[in-house]
Design a protein around this motif. Structure first.
Motif, PDB file in Angstrom:
ATOM      1  N   ARG A  38      -2.691  -2.232   0.032  1.00 27.94           N
ATOM      2  CA  ARG A  38      -1.647  -1.515   0.753  1.00 27.94           C
ATOM      3  C   ARG A  38      -1.765  -1.886   1.983  1.00 27.94           C
ATOM      4  NH1 ARG A  38      -1.461   2.319   4.109  1.00 27.94           N
ATOM      5  NH2 ARG A  38      -3.553   3.040   3.819  1.00 27.94           N
ATOM      6  N   GLU A  41       0.051  -5.235   2.273  1.00 21.37           N
ATOM      7  CA  GLU A  41       1.498  -5.267   2.004  1.00 21.37           C
ATOM      8  C   GLU A  41       2.211  -4.579   3.170  1.00 21.37           C
ATOM      9  OE1 GLU A  41       1.471  -3.075  -1.842  1.00 21.37           O
ATOM     10  OE2 GLU A  41       1.264  -5.004  -2.933  1.00 21.37           O
ATOM     11  N   GLU A  42       1.771  -3.556   3.681  1.00 23.18           N
ATOM     12  CA  GLU A  42       2.248  -3.080   4.779  1.00 23.18           C
ATOM     13  C   GLU A  42       2.312  -4.343   6.152  1.00 23.18           C
ATOM     14  OE1 GLU A  42      -0.237   0.420   5.988  1.00 23.18           O
ATOM     15  OE2 GLU A  42       0.796   1.713   4.423  1.00 23.18           O
ATOM     16  N   ARG A  43       1.225  -4.990   6.224  1.00 20.68           N
ATOM     17  CA  ARG A  43       1.134  -5.909   7.405  1.00 20.68           C
ATOM     18  C   ARG A  43       2.119  -6.896   7.213  1.00 20.68           C
ATOM     19  NH1 ARG A  43      -2.864  -7.017  10.896  1.00 20.68           N
ATOM     20  NH2 ARG A  43      -3.208  -4.740  10.946  1.00 20.68           N
ATOM     21  N   ALA A  44       2.158  -7.456   5.659  1.00 18.87           N
ATOM     22  CA  ALA A  44       3.455  -8.436   5.369  1.00 18.87           C
ATOM     23  C   ALA A  44       4.659  -7.788   5.696  1.00 18.87           C
ATOM     24  CB  ALA A  44       3.059  -9.016   3.766  1.00 18.87           C
ATOM     25  N   GLU A  45       5.049  -6.746   5.194  1.00 20.46           N
ATOM     26  CA  GLU A  45       6.283  -6.326   5.674  1.00 20.46           C
ATOM     27  C   GLU A  45       6.545  -6.031   7.058  1.00 20.46           C
ATOM     28  OE1 GLU A  45      10.033  -4.428   4.925  1.00 20.46           O
ATOM     29  OE2 GLU A  45       8.595  -5.376   3.426  1.00 20.46           O
ATOM     30  N   LEU A  46       5.640  -5.636   7.901  1.00 20.34           N
ATOM     31  CA  LEU A  46       5.690  -5.871   9.480  1.00 20.34           C
ATOM     32  C   LEU A  46       6.131  -7.255   9.959  1.00 20.34           C
ATOM     33  CD1 LEU A  46       3.106  -3.123  10.524  1.00 20.34           C
ATOM     34  CD2 LEU A  46       5.698  -2.780  10.596  1.00 20.34           C
ATOM     35  N   ALA A  48       7.349  -9.846   8.027  1.00 18.13           N
ATOM     36  CA  ALA A  48       8.579 -10.207   7.568  1.00 18.13           C
ATOM     37  C   ALA A  48       9.586  -9.621   8.504  1.00 18.13           C
ATOM     38  CB  ALA A  48       8.790  -9.734   6.283  1.00 18.13           C
ATOM     39  N   GLN A  49       9.546  -8.414   8.780  1.00 15.87           N
ATOM     40  CA  GLN A  49      10.510  -7.697   9.823  1.00 15.87           C
ATOM     41  C   GLN A  49      10.613  -8.437  11.028  1.00 15.87           C
ATOM     42  OE1 GLN A  49       9.599  -3.374   9.936  1.00 15.87           O
ATOM     43  NE2 GLN A  49      10.590  -3.316   7.739  1.00 15.87           N
TER      44      GLN A  49
END
Length: 182
Positions: A38, A41-46, A48-49
């Motif tokens: 988790r 995945e959160e770090r990857a989302e940040l 990417a944004q």
């Protein structure tokens, strides 16, 4: 293959192997620890944004090419300015420009793709450098002393009887028989 090429290939393959091994270990660790999964995945989302925001800011900072409605608009409001030459001075050297450029079939056939290429490449400095290479060749052909404007002046478009096409005699019958489309 010389030693430098061999070293470069070994380094490339080693990097690929390390990346694959790291990905496999990370996947195994994420499967064993749902909290780690988790967090990653959160770090990857940040990340990417943040990357998308950076790319959007870069796109906004580089001016979009001005819209042109058609080839004539582009020639009159862009090309005529960026490719300006002292036509009277260059005509003494054999170069020509015709204000009625659109009356020359060759000019339209050459400037049309040049405009399309400009639309494709004008968003980046590298693209514009590539476009200028094409533009210099194309404009050199159009404005050459034996180009389509060769009998024109800035004051008068030449539209004599031989201005529309090369003078052609009918082809001999033997060629018609060989080259006729089926």
């Amino acid at each position: 293959m010389d030693e430098q090429q061999i070293d470069a290939e070994v380094a490339r393959q080693l990097k690929a192997l390390l990346a694959k091994t790291a990905a496999e270990k990370l996947t195994a660790a994420m499967e064993a620890d749902p909290e780690l999964k988790r967090t990653i995945e959160e770090r990857a989302e940040l990340t990417a944004q943040a990357q998308l925001a950076r790319l959007a800011a870069e796109a906004a900072a580089s001016p979009a090419p001005p819209p042109f409605d058609h080839l004539g608009d582009w020639v009159e409001n862009y090309l005529a300015y960026v490719y300006w030459r002292d036509v009277d001075a260059i005509s003494e050297a054999g170069w020509r420009w015709c204000p009625d450029w659109a009356e020359h079939h060759e000019a339209v056939e050459r400037l049309g793709p040049l405009y399309q290429r400009w639309r494709e490449l004008s968003g980046t400095p590298e693209g514009m450098l590539a476009w200028w290479d094409v533009a210099d060749r194309m404009m050199g052909k159009l404005m050459a002393k034996n180009g389509p404007y060769s009998r024109c002046t800035t004051a008068k478009h030449y539209d004599g009887e031989d201005a529309e096409k090369l003078i052609c005699a009918p082809p001999p019958q033997r060629l018609l028989q060989v080259w006729t489309a089926a």
